[in-house]
Design an enzyme around this catalytic site. Sequence first.
Site, PDB file in Angstrom:
ATOM      1  N   ASN A 171       5.769 -36.297  31.647  1.00 49.27           N
ATOM      2  CA  ASN A 171       5.180 -37.697  31.497  1.00 49.27           C
ATOM      3  C   ASN A 171       5.995 -38.624  32.437  1.00 49.27           C
ATOM      4  O   ASN A 171       5.833 -39.779  32.713  1.00 49.27           O
ATOM      5  CB  ASN A 171       5.086 -38.228  29.932  1.00 49.27           C
ATOM      6  CG  ASN A 171       3.874 -37.711  29.365  1.00 49.27           C
ATOM      7  OD1 ASN A 171       2.811 -37.633  29.779  1.00 49.27           O
ATOM      8  ND2 ASN A 171       4.012 -36.867  28.224  1.00 49.27           N
ATOM      9  N   SER A 184       5.897 -37.256  23.093  1.00 48.62           N
ATOM     10  CA  SER A 184       6.119 -37.257  24.458  1.00 48.62           C
ATOM     11  C   SER A 184       7.016 -37.858  25.039  1.00 48.62           C
ATOM     12  O   SER A 184       7.448 -37.568  26.120  1.00 48.62           O
ATOM     13  CB  SER A 184       4.630 -37.992  25.039  1.00 48.62           C
ATOM     14  OG  SER A 184       3.629 -37.429  24.490  1.00 48.62           O
ATOM     15  N   HIS A 230       6.153 -29.647  23.369  1.00 52.11           N
ATOM     16  CA  HIS A 230       5.192 -30.715  23.918  1.00 52.11           C
ATOM     17  C   HIS A 230       4.025 -29.898  24.532  1.00 52.11           C
ATOM     18  O   HIS A 230       4.307 -29.452  25.628  1.00 52.11           O
ATOM     19  CB  HIS A 230       6.106 -31.725  24.771  1.00 52.11           C
ATOM     20  CG  HIS A 230       5.157 -32.969  25.203  1.00 52.11           C
ATOM     21  ND1 HIS A 230       4.953 -33.150  26.519  1.00 52.11           N
ATOM     22  CD2 HIS A 230       4.214 -33.355  24.524  1.00 52.11           C
ATOM     23  CE1 HIS A 230       4.102 -34.016  26.595  1.00 52.11           C
ATOM     24  NE2 HIS A 230       3.441 -34.382  25.397  1.00 52.11           N
ATOM     25  N   GLU A 268       6.307 -27.857  26.989  1.00 56.08           N
ATOM     26  CA  GLU A 268       7.913 -28.285  27.448  1.00 56.08           C
ATOM     27  C   GLU A 268       8.644 -28.017  25.904  1.00 56.08           C
ATOM     28  O   GLU A 268       8.039 -28.592  24.987  1.00 56.08           O
ATOM     29  CB  GLU A 268       7.784 -29.609  27.674  1.00 56.08           C
ATOM     30  CG  GLU A 268       7.301 -30.100  29.037  1.00 56.08           C
ATOM     31  CD  GLU A 268       7.257 -31.532  29.529  1.00 56.08           C
ATOM     32  OE1 GLU A 268       7.514 -32.055  30.366  1.00 56.08           O
ATOM     33  OE2 GLU A 268       6.665 -32.275  28.518  1.00 56.08           O
TER      34      GLU A 268
HETATM   35  N1  CAA Z   1     -11.086 -23.576  24.963  1.00 55.70           N
HETATM   36  C1  CAA Z   1     -11.517 -24.531  24.416  1.00 55.70           C
HETATM   37  N2  CAA Z   1     -11.968 -25.591  25.226  1.00 55.70           N
HETATM   38  C2  CAA Z   1     -12.289 -25.216  26.345  1.00 55.70           C
HETATM   39  C3  CAA Z   1     -12.055 -24.272  27.118  1.00 55.70           C
HETATM   40  C4  CAA Z   1     -11.248 -23.203  26.296  1.00 55.70           C
HETATM   41  N3  CAA Z   1     -10.981 -21.930  26.826  1.00 55.70           N
HETATM   42  N4  CAA Z   1     -12.302 -24.321  28.151  1.00 55.70           N
HETATM   43  C5  CAA Z   1     -12.951 -25.462  28.444  1.00 55.70           C
HETATM   44  N5  CAA Z   1     -13.068 -26.052  27.168  1.00 55.70           N
HETATM   45  C6  CAA Z   1     -13.478 -27.559  26.880  1.00 55.70           C
HETATM   46  C7  CAA Z   1     -12.722 -28.428  27.886  1.00 55.70           C
HETATM   47  O1  CAA Z   1     -11.649 -29.086  27.611  1.00 55.70           O
HETATM   48  C8  CAA Z   1     -13.940 -29.388  27.940  1.00 55.70           C
HETATM   49  O2  CAA Z   1     -13.913 -30.387  26.806  1.00 55.70           O
HETATM   50  P1  CAA Z   1     -14.671 -31.689  26.558  1.00 55.70           P
HETATM   51  O3  CAA Z   1     -16.056 -31.641  26.691  1.00 55.70           O
HETATM   52  O4  CAA Z   1     -14.205 -32.355  25.516  1.00 55.70           O
HETATM   53  O5  CAA Z   1     -14.180 -32.388  28.021  1.00 55.70           O
HETATM   54  C9  CAA Z   1     -15.347 -28.582  27.752  1.00 55.70           C
HETATM   55  O6  CAA Z   1     -15.013 -27.356  27.409  1.00 55.70           O
HETATM   56  C10 CAA Z   1     -15.996 -28.412  29.083  1.00 55.70           C
HETATM   57  O7  CAA Z   1     -15.136 -27.700  29.806  1.00 55.70           O
HETATM   58  P2  CAA Z   1     -15.319 -27.497  31.542  1.00 55.70           P
HETATM   59  O8  CAA Z   1     -14.635 -26.158  31.838  1.00 55.70           O
HETATM   60  O9  CAA Z   1     -16.908 -27.730  31.753  1.00 55.70           O
HETATM   61  O10 CAA Z   1     -14.616 -29.010  31.875  1.00 55.70           O
HETATM   62  P3  CAA Z   1     -13.816 -29.175  32.936  1.00 55.70           P
HETATM   63  O11 CAA Z   1     -13.673 -27.595  34.223  1.00 55.70           O
HETATM   64  O12 CAA Z   1     -14.146 -30.337  33.848  1.00 55.70           O
HETATM   65  O13 CAA Z   1     -12.142 -28.874  32.660  1.00 55.70           O
HETATM   66  C11 CAA Z   1     -10.320 -30.019  31.671  1.00 55.70           C
HETATM   67  C12 CAA Z   1     -11.816 -30.018  31.522  1.00 55.70           C
HETATM   68  C13 CAA Z   1      -9.729 -28.861  31.049  1.00 55.70           C
HETATM   69  C14 CAA Z   1     -10.012 -31.378  30.839  1.00 55.70           C
HETATM   70  C15 CAA Z   1      -9.951 -30.357  33.222  1.00 55.70           C
HETATM   71  O14 CAA Z   1     -10.747 -31.538  33.623  1.00 55.70           O
HETATM   72  C16 CAA Z   1      -8.520 -30.674  33.130  1.00 55.70           C
HETATM   73  O15 CAA Z   1      -7.677 -29.670  33.245  1.00 55.70           O
HETATM   74  N6  CAA Z   1      -8.221 -32.024  33.370  1.00 55.70           N
HETATM   75  C17 CAA Z   1      -6.944 -32.349  33.435  1.00 55.70           C
HETATM   76  C18 CAA Z   1      -6.281 -32.673  31.930  1.00 55.70           C
HETATM   77  C19 CAA Z   1      -4.738 -33.056  32.122  1.00 55.70           C
HETATM   78  O16 CAA Z   1      -4.227 -33.391  33.067  1.00 55.70           O
HETATM   79  N7  CAA Z   1      -4.371 -33.182  30.812  1.00 55.70           N
HETATM   80  C20 CAA Z   1      -2.683 -33.533  30.690  1.00 55.70           C
HETATM   81  C21 CAA Z   1      -2.819 -34.817  29.990  1.00 55.70           C
HETATM   82  S1  CAA Z   1      -1.023 -35.283  29.659  1.00 55.70           S
HETATM   83  C22 CAA Z   1      -0.766 -34.704  28.324  1.00 55.70           C
HETATM   84  O17 CAA Z   1      -1.690 -34.342  27.596  1.00 55.70           O
HETATM   85  C23 CAA Z   1       0.391 -34.986  27.822  1.00 55.70           C
HETATM   86  C24 CAA Z   1       0.827 -36.312  27.134  1.00 55.70           C
HETATM   87  O18 CAA Z   1       1.827 -36.456  26.480  1.00 55.70           O
HETATM   88  C25 CAA Z   1       0.083 -37.648  27.652  1.00 55.70           C
END
Ligand code: CAA
Length: 307
Positions: free
Chosen positions: A215, A143, A164, A176
């Site tokens: 990030n 990242s 990324h 990315e």
């Molecule tokens: N395939 C696999 N898993 C899936 C899926 C699919 N098609 N669709 C949903 N899921 C998973 C979800 O990830 C979630 O997993 P958990 O039980 O571990 O939480 C679960 O199934 C439940 O899904 P829901 O649809 O009920 O959940 P939701 O609508 O609340 O969505 C989420 C969950 C996708 C995490 C959503 O809340 C979201 O997009 N959050 C923001 C995440 C974000 O901003 N991520 C970027 C982080 S920064 C980064 O990663 C980079 C870095 O370098 C730090």
Amino acid sequence: MTTASTTASEAAAPADAPVPLAAGEIRRVGVVGCGVMGAGLAEVCARAGRDVLLVSSGEAGLARGRGRLERSLGNAVRKGGISDAEREEALARVTYATDLGAFHDRQLVLEAVPEHEATKLRVFRTLDEVVEAPDAILATNTSALPVIRLARATRRPGQVLGLHFFNPAPVLPLVEVVGSLLTDEGARRTAADFVTQVLGKQAIHAGDRSGFVVNALLIPYLVAAIRMYEAGYADARDIDKAMTLGCSHPMGPLALADLIGLDTVAAIARALYEEFREPAHAVSPMLSRMVDGGLLGRKSGQGFYTY
Ligand code: CAA
């Protein structure tokens, strides 16, 4: 003004750069690391029909990775519109090993080990020794660490770049693509095509600067939310509620920090601070102590929330 893509293409391609693979020719992918991101990347590539070899340093790590993959593919059946048969096919495309030597025939390797430069450098040195094809692409999911330093740990810096992904990788569409000053333009194009045409994700091109685009914007926000919590402005639930209901974000910043992993948030913030010396990137005492205490968020069961 210099744009991200001209930054990458300004790099002189070495005269002996290999003929780039076409993205569709990449059938054998290696993933290093069985954490949240490694397992997610293995899932994404397996669902795209690729043969995936997932390597972790020990059996316990592999078992955790396999468990993550199985759970996430279960979620995909429930939420993502894949069938039970597709889940089984994806699982069958993933094999596991504890030795990077198993990567000798890989055409693309995605490195997703923790954000420690020494560990990543070790991985890239080994990949350079074991991956046989000169046109193979070696990609890091870092990242915030400079891609060019990882490239220089190999004898094929032109084939090294950043890809990324975002957590959860099977769900979030962005990748990315980060070329360093030494990345061969053909390798960068192949990697971007693989992301869009094979994995079905969206790519943006970013320069090799700590944090890339996402990030560089996200981490100061998360660090500010943690400081706000630490100073007692509001409790965790209200800070998160403010951003989910007030700005329509899918998650509030503290829940998101827990999802990313507080060790990862702190490591990225430190890398950004090292690069830019901005107070907005400084890790607060509370974040530091939580990491010291093993309170890492979802993956450890306790962060700003309990899981
Ligand atoms: N395939 C696999 N898993 C899936 C899926 C699919 N098609 N669709 C949903 N899921 C998973 C979800 O990830 C979630 O997993 P958990 O039980 O571990 O939480 C679960 O199934 C439940 O899904 P829901 O649809 O009920 O959940 P939701 O609508 O609340 O969505 C989420 C969950 C996708 C995490 C959503 O809340 C979201 O997009 N959050 C923001 C995440 C974000 O901003 N991520 C970027 C982080 S920064 C980064 O990663 C980079 C870095 O370098 C730090």
